[in-house]
Design an enzyme around this catalytic site. Structure first.
Site, PDB file in Angstrom:
ATOM      1  N   CYS A  19       6.203   1.207   5.240  1.00 56.22           N
ATOM      2  CA  CYS A  19       6.409   2.258   4.247  1.00 56.22           C
ATOM      3  C   CYS A  19       5.587   1.912   3.014  1.00 56.22           C
ATOM      4  O   CYS A  19       5.144   0.774   2.849  1.00 56.22           O
ATOM      5  CB  CYS A  19       7.882   2.356   3.840  1.00 56.22           C
ATOM      6  SG  CYS A  19       8.996   2.794   5.189  1.00 56.22           S
ATOM      7  N   GLY A  45       2.589   5.117   5.845  1.00 54.74           N
ATOM      8  CA  GLY A  45       3.637   5.961   6.417  1.00 54.74           C
ATOM      9  C   GLY A  45       3.246   7.420   6.343  1.00 54.74           C
ATOM     10  O   GLY A  45       2.923   7.911   5.265  1.00 54.74           O
ATOM     11  N   ASN A 124      10.681  -0.788   1.080  1.00 54.27           N
ATOM     12  CA  ASN A 124       9.697  -1.116   2.104  1.00 54.27           C
ATOM     13  C   ASN A 124      10.126  -2.424   2.759  1.00 54.27           C
ATOM     14  O   ASN A 124      10.273  -3.431   2.087  1.00 54.27           O
ATOM     15  CB  ASN A 124       8.308  -1.258   1.468  1.00 54.27           C
ATOM     16  CG  ASN A 124       7.257  -1.797   2.415  1.00 54.27           C
ATOM     17  OD1 ASN A 124       6.318  -2.458   1.994  1.00 54.27           O
ATOM     18  ND2 ASN A 124       7.392  -1.532   3.699  1.00 54.27           N
ATOM     19  N   GLY A 125      10.305  -2.398   4.070  1.00 60.98           N
ATOM     20  CA  GLY A 125      10.745  -3.589   4.778  1.00 60.98           C
ATOM     21  C   GLY A 125      11.811  -3.231   5.792  1.00 60.98           C
ATOM     22  O   GLY A 125      11.943  -2.075   6.201  1.00 60.98           O
ATOM     23  N   TYR A 264      -4.406  -5.752   9.223  1.00 58.80           N
ATOM     24  CA  TYR A 264      -4.392  -4.328   9.571  1.00 58.80           C
ATOM     25  C   TYR A 264      -3.704  -3.418   8.558  1.00 58.80           C
ATOM     26  O   TYR A 264      -4.237  -2.371   8.203  1.00 58.80           O
ATOM     27  CB  TYR A 264      -3.742  -4.158  10.946  1.00 58.80           C
ATOM     28  CG  TYR A 264      -3.573  -2.726  11.395  1.00 58.80           C
ATOM     29  CD1 TYR A 264      -4.683  -1.934  11.693  1.00 58.80           C
ATOM     30  CD2 TYR A 264      -2.308  -2.158  11.531  1.00 58.80           C
ATOM     31  CE1 TYR A 264      -4.534  -0.619  12.109  1.00 58.80           C
ATOM     32  CE2 TYR A 264      -2.143  -0.846  11.950  1.00 58.80           C
ATOM     33  CZ  TYR A 264      -3.255  -0.073  12.236  1.00 58.80           C
ATOM     34  OH  TYR A 264      -3.105   1.216  12.653  1.00 58.80           O
TER      35      TYR A 264
END
Length: 488
Positions: A19, A45, A124-125, A264
């Site tokens: 995210c 996202g 985020n996570g 990435y």
């Protein structure tokens, strides 16, 4: 519940981004800046996004939508509904909650009304003990509105006895295990937090008198903000009109930043750990060329994520770099409703081979990873159909043999090619002339660790490659997931 098409309907062979989060305080029409920041973080996202803003006269307002930022947060009508000098936002790819479907109730930021006022959070996570926490909270009377693990934070805050929102957030996050970078807001405060291991990124920027929090530095660039520093692992910053206050509410631990962010996830124009992501990926390609040389005529990236590593491989090996595969930049998620015939076209809808360049050549294809191997096989077939003499795969990460539980949507372990096959077996499965992955030590050297991986105290989270999980995935173990044994 509305069914959403996958972000990449013709390519399920990539690890999906987690995210992206963004927040700003101290500007007129803060939501407009958040929309720009989320646009820069769209790679993290693509399923849905949301913005919460606060205005002294109108209070808290929120807009949450399915799809891309550009399609939902660019109209004057939508943005006029989000006035105020403080706002936060979130772009989502589901890693917890509804899988394959996105419900509006799962779209962040989440909002809660407390006795001392309202607060919104964007996360985020992934919380690895979320199901245990959820059971406990429901037994004590909490009523959940979503299937997201992130909502646990709001409920834990509601049950805290601390006197203000930041302290309640500290209290809540001490109960949470796993990975979290959080951007939150009250009516007059912007809050940022990273978990003690610092698995996920979070940076602080400044725009004149305004302050900005974002997942990556590329989101600061788009609004012209100046990068100040990374939020430290285990740090909480509370920002209001008086400035930035730094706190360290968690027990100090050795950081384990996600190494796959370098490979990435992060955009190549971002800065991680004081280093250009692009330069790191080029260094990965150079290291890969040293470890796995092969005689060939051209080096081609699998676009776009393999490009910097392919350039590095070419520079180190002396083999010419060439754009042997061209990406169709205009194939969005709503291109067409995929029929069976269209699905059989597979990656050809996204990628096309430059036949004149490929014909008769020995080709090195550089990609960032191999997950299931399905896309790699299709690309190999396209290259051979174009008349290539040989096809050699070089992969800019070690074999992905273990699932991630810290905010990345990874297939079950038995569906990961490297979990069930050796490198040689994978080569045979893909039917290529050679297949080589960068070693884990080589990857560490490329990201700046000259001596490679410290096996006693790893410097990064590399669980997807090594099976060494820095935080025990309690919920998954309860469901039967087996951790790596000494024999493995």
């Amino acid at each position: 519940m509305r069914q959403m098409p996958p972000a990449h309907p013709f390519d399920d062979d990539k690890l999906k981004e987690e995210c992206g989060i963004f927040g700003i305080i101290g500007v007129a029409d803060a939501a407009n800046f958040v929309a720009l920041g989320l646009h820069a973080l769209q790679h993290r996202g693509q399923e849905a996004g949301g913005i919460v803003a606060h205005d002294p006269e109108q209070g808290f307002n929120s807009v949450r939508r399915f799809g891309y930022v550009r399609d939902n947060f660019t109209s004057a009508k939508v943005m006029e509904a989000l006035p105020g000098p403080i706002a936060i936002g979130h772009v989502r790819y589901s890693t917890a909650g509804s899988k394959g479907q996105t419900a509006m109730r799962d779209v962040q930021p989440f909002f809660g009304e407390f006795s001392m006022g309202g607060a919104a959070i964007a996360h985020n996570g992934n919380i690895t003990n979320a199901e245990a926490l959820r059971r406990e909270l429901i037994e004590r009377g909490s009523i959940f509105q979503s299937s997201s693990d992130s909502e646990c934070i709001i409920h834990l805050m509601a049950r805290s006895l601390q006197r203000d929102i930041p302290e309640r957030m500290e209290d809540a996050l001490r109960r949470v295990e796993g990975a979290f970078s959080v951007v939150a807001m009250t009516a007059n405060q912007l809050i940022g937090v990273r978990d003690p291991l610092g698995v996920r990124p979070l940076v602080l920027g400044r725009l004149g008198e305004a302050w900005v929090l974002a997942s990556e530095t590329c989101a600061l660039d788009i609004i012209g903000a100046e990068f100040q520093r990374e939020i430290e692992p285990g740090e909480m910053v509370v920002i209001d009109e008086s400035g930035v206050e730094s706190r360290h509410p968690f027990r100090a631990r050795r950081p384990r930043f996600c190494i796959f962010e370098h490979v990435y996830f992060s955009r190549p124009d971002s800065i991680l750990g004081g280093r250009s992501v692009y330069e790191t990926r080029e260094a990965i390609g150079r290291e890969l060329a040293k470890e796995a040389p092969v005689e060939a005529d051209i080096v081609c990236p699998v676009p776009d994520s393999g490009t910097p590593a392919a350039i590095g491989y070419s520079l180190e090996s002396g083999i010419p770099y060439a754009m042997g595969i061209i990406r169709n930049q205009y194939m969005g998620r709503t291109f067409i409703e995929p029929t069976e015939q269209i699905r059989n076209m597979g990656v050809r809808l996204k990628l096309n081979v430059n036949r004149a360049l490929i014909r008769g050549k020995r080709v090195i294809l550089v990609d960032d990873s191999v997950v299931r191997g399905t896309t790699s096989r299709k690309i190999k077939e396209m290259i051979l159909d174009a008349g290539a003499k040989e096809v050699h795969f070089r992969i800019a990460s070690p074999p992905t043999a273990w699932p991630c539980f810290y905010g990345v949507d990874t297939p079950q372990r038995e569906k990961l090619l490297a979990a069930t096959m050796t490198e040689e077996e994978m080569r045979d499965h893909l039917a290529v002339d050679s297949l080589k992955f960068i070693s884990l030590d080589g990857l560490y050297r490329a990201v700046g660790e000259a001596q490679g991986r410290d096996n006693a105290c790893p410097q990064y989270c590399d669980a997807c490659f090594s099976g060494d999980y820095p935080v025990e995935p309690a919920d998954m173990i309860e469901k039967g997931f087996r951790l790596k044994t000494a024999a493995e």
